[in-house]
Design an enzyme around this catalytic site. Structure first.
Site, PDB file in Angstrom:
ATOM      1  N   HIS A  19       0.970  -1.103  -0.136  1.00 26.71           N
ATOM      2  CA  HIS A  19      -0.322  -0.139  -0.190  1.00 26.71           C
ATOM      3  C   HIS A  19       1.040   1.277   0.103  1.00 26.71           C
ATOM      4  CE1 HIS A  19      -3.223  -2.889   1.977  1.00 26.71           C
ATOM      5  NE2 HIS A  19      -3.570  -2.429   0.724  1.00 26.71           N
TER       6      HIS A  19
ATOM      7  N   GLU B 164       1.829  -5.457  10.190  1.00 29.84           N
ATOM      8  CA  GLU B 164       1.723  -3.985  10.186  1.00 29.84           C
ATOM      9  C   GLU B 164       2.363  -3.272  11.396  1.00 29.84           C
ATOM     10  OE1 GLU B 164      -1.324  -2.697   8.833  1.00 29.84           O
ATOM     11  OE2 GLU B 164      -2.810  -4.638   7.695  1.00 29.84           O
TER      12      GLU B 164
HETATM   13 ZN   LIG Z   1      -1.350  -2.189   4.667  1.00 28.47          ZN
END
Ligand SMILES: [Zn+2]
Ligand SMILES: *[C@@H]1O[C@H](CO)[C@@H](O)[C@H](O)[C@H]1NC(C)=O
Ligand SMILES: *[C@@H]1O[C@H](CO)[C@@H](O)[C@H](O)[C@H]1NC(C)=O
Ligand SMILES: *[C@@H]1O[C@H](CO)[C@@H](O)[C@H](O)[C@H]1NC(C)=O
Ligand SMILES: *[C@@H]1O[C@H](CO)[C@@H](O)[C@H](O)[C@H]1NC(C)=O
Ligand SMILES: *[C@@H]1O[C@H](CO)[C@@H](O)[C@H](O)[C@H]1NC(C)=O
Ligand SMILES: *[C@@H]1O[C@H](CO)[C@@H](O)[C@H](O)[C@H]1NC(C)=O
Length: 426
Positions: free
Chosen positions: A93, A290
């Site tokens: 992302h 994350e």
């Molecule tokens: Zn992400």
């Protein structure tokens, strides 16, 4: 020698001169690096560490930016039998920028550690580490520093979320496969990665398969994979090696994760995610990390992120050396590529053997039965014992099915032979 090689050669001479006359201690700074700076950094790495690096591009983004991978390890350009390969993919992302810089620092850590830190050196002698700093350079290009939440730059240039863009084994994914996704799919089919993580921001957690439910009737709770024990071990290795991730206060507002880990679907479902695709298509154990509550924090925070993540990034990859490995070969000892190696009781997940017939299966200590099958061969099972801290070597020989059909031909004739003998006797 083509022009590029010629330029690179002179580049190298100049770099070395600069290196000696100025200082060799200059290290990667804690700022965000754009594509130009990233490429310069990767090229420079190959100039200073030609023997342990291999820089290659697996394709281009929608806007034509190369998707670079730096592979690191001793003799990385040659095939070393049964040496496993691992990978990290950052910045899938585009606006989740911390992982991008963490990957650059990790590269520097491995390169400078080789020959100076014994643990790093030993690891790089027996492992190939492939680092893709960014899978979404186009998204990163439009992302805004200082933005902790939001979606600007998350997707690729066509507006697709790359971590929702892989074929899904449980529920059809209708989003058209993007060039970045296709490049990753070809890459993992061609190189036999054993262990992997893709890196994100916006939360603090290590998330493991499955991300999706294998049944329309299940809509909540964990989606347990057959290798749940191994995945939990891998995820915990990351969070417990991280300075704070396994401690609950570190979770971002609103999140509650025990020990900093979660089953993917238990948190929220993802259709077309990369980790399930890696695991179910080729047997590569991939988790999703994350690593920052804020997606694109100020650069002043990068040193903290690096000091918290560096042991975790390293220790996670060392887990590639657990379980079992070996060759799947025919009766003449020729390797069998694309054979499927299962752990009995953990089907239908399998490891697809490499072009050299190699398999790796990460397992916790215990007794297991491996089953290997390949087109044209008889399916074979073998028993293995896995011990703590060492990998068990077990080769599996598969007999040709011709042998069986010969056998069954005899089996067909046998009643006639017996019958004729009986008749003669009578
Ligand atoms: Zn992400
Ligand atoms: C190139 O790499 C060397 C060795 O890691 C480092 O000392 C130097 O600062 C780097 N130069 C650039 C321009 O990145
Ligand atoms: C990357 O950053 C450098 C230094 O700030 C700048 O000179 C260069 O134009 C930038 N390149 C791109 C492609 O943005
Ligand atoms: C060597 O590297 C290992 C693995 O990253 C690390 O735990 C250790 O602290 C390093 N040793 C030194 C002396 O830096
Ligand atoms: C597969 O990987 C090898 C290196 O292991 C590389 O030389 C080759 O070009 C790759 N093939 C494809 C189709 O990507
Ligand atoms: C999904 O469920 C079907 C039906 O129960 C089963 O045959 C299949 O093996 C499952 N797939 C996975 C990856 O667990
Ligand atoms: C292996 O099997 C093939 C085909 O069944 C046969 O021709 C060959 O002689 C066998 N080799 C050995 C070493 O048994």
């Amino acid at each position: 020698m083509n022009t590029i090689q010629y330029i690179l050669r002179w580049d190298r001479v100049i770099m070395l001169l600069v290196g000696y006359t100025v200082s060799r201690v200059a290290s990667l700074d804690f700022t965000y690096h754009n594509q130009t700076q990233l490429e310069r950094f990767l090229r420079n790495a190959t100039l200073y560490y030609p023997d342990i690096t291999d820089l290659y591009s697996i394709g281009q983004s929608v806007r034509g930016v190369d998707l670079w991978v730096l592979a690191i390890g001793r003799d990385i350009k040659s095939h070393v039998p049964l040496r496993p390969h691992v990978k990290y993919i950052g910045n899938i992302h585009g606006n989740e920028a911390v992982s991008r810089e963490m990957m650059m620092h990790f590269i520097e850590y491995l390169l400078t550690g080789y020959g100076s830190n014994e643990t790093v050196t030993d690891f790089l002698k027996k492992t190939g580490v492939h680092v893709m700093v960014t899978m979404n350079p186009d998204g990163y290009g439009i992302s805004i520093m200082g933005t902790c939440t939001g979606y600007v730059g998350r997707e690729n240039a066509n507006g697709y979320d790359l971590n929702r863009n892989f074929p899904d084994f449980f529920k059809a994914n209708t989003s058209p496969v993007q060039v970045e996704t296709k490049a990753i799919m070809n890459w993992i089919q061609n190189r036999s990665f054993v262990l992997s993580a893709n890196l994100h921001g916006g939360a603090m957690v290590a998330n493991y398969p499955f991300d999706s439910y294998n049944s329309t009737s299940q809509t909540s709770g964990a989606s347990i994979s057959p290798d749940d024990d191994v995945f939990q071990h891998l995820a915990l290795t990351y969070t417990r090696s991280h300075a704070t991730m396994s401690l609950s206060p570190e979770t971002c507002p609103g999140d509650h994760f025990v020990n900093g880990i979660t089953n993917g679907a238990q948190w929220y479902t993802v259709n077309g995610g990369m980790q399930d695709y890696n695991y179910l298509s080729v047997g590569c154990m991939e988790i999703t990390i994350e690593m920052a509550c804020c997606k694109f924090p100020q650069p002043s925070q990068l040193p903290q992120f690096w000091s918290k993540n560096k042991d975790a990034l390293f220790n996670f990859l060392t887990k590639v050396h657990i379980g079992a490995k070996g060759l799947v070969i025919d009766n003449d000892s020729n390797p069998i590529p694309n054979a499927r190696v299962y752990v009995v009781g953990r089907e239908p997940v399998h490891f697809k053997t490499s072009k050299y017939g190699e398999y790796w299966k990460l397992l916790l200590p215990g007794k297991y039965t491996l089953k290997a099958e390949a087109d044209g061969y008889l399916t074979t099972t073998v028993s293995i014992v896995v011990h703590d801290g060492v990998v068990t070597r077990k080769d599996i020989m598969l007999m040709n099915t011709d042998v069986k059909s010969e056998g069954s031909k005899h089996a067909v004739y046998l009643p006639f032979i017996l019958l004729s003998m009986t008749m003669i006797l009578l």
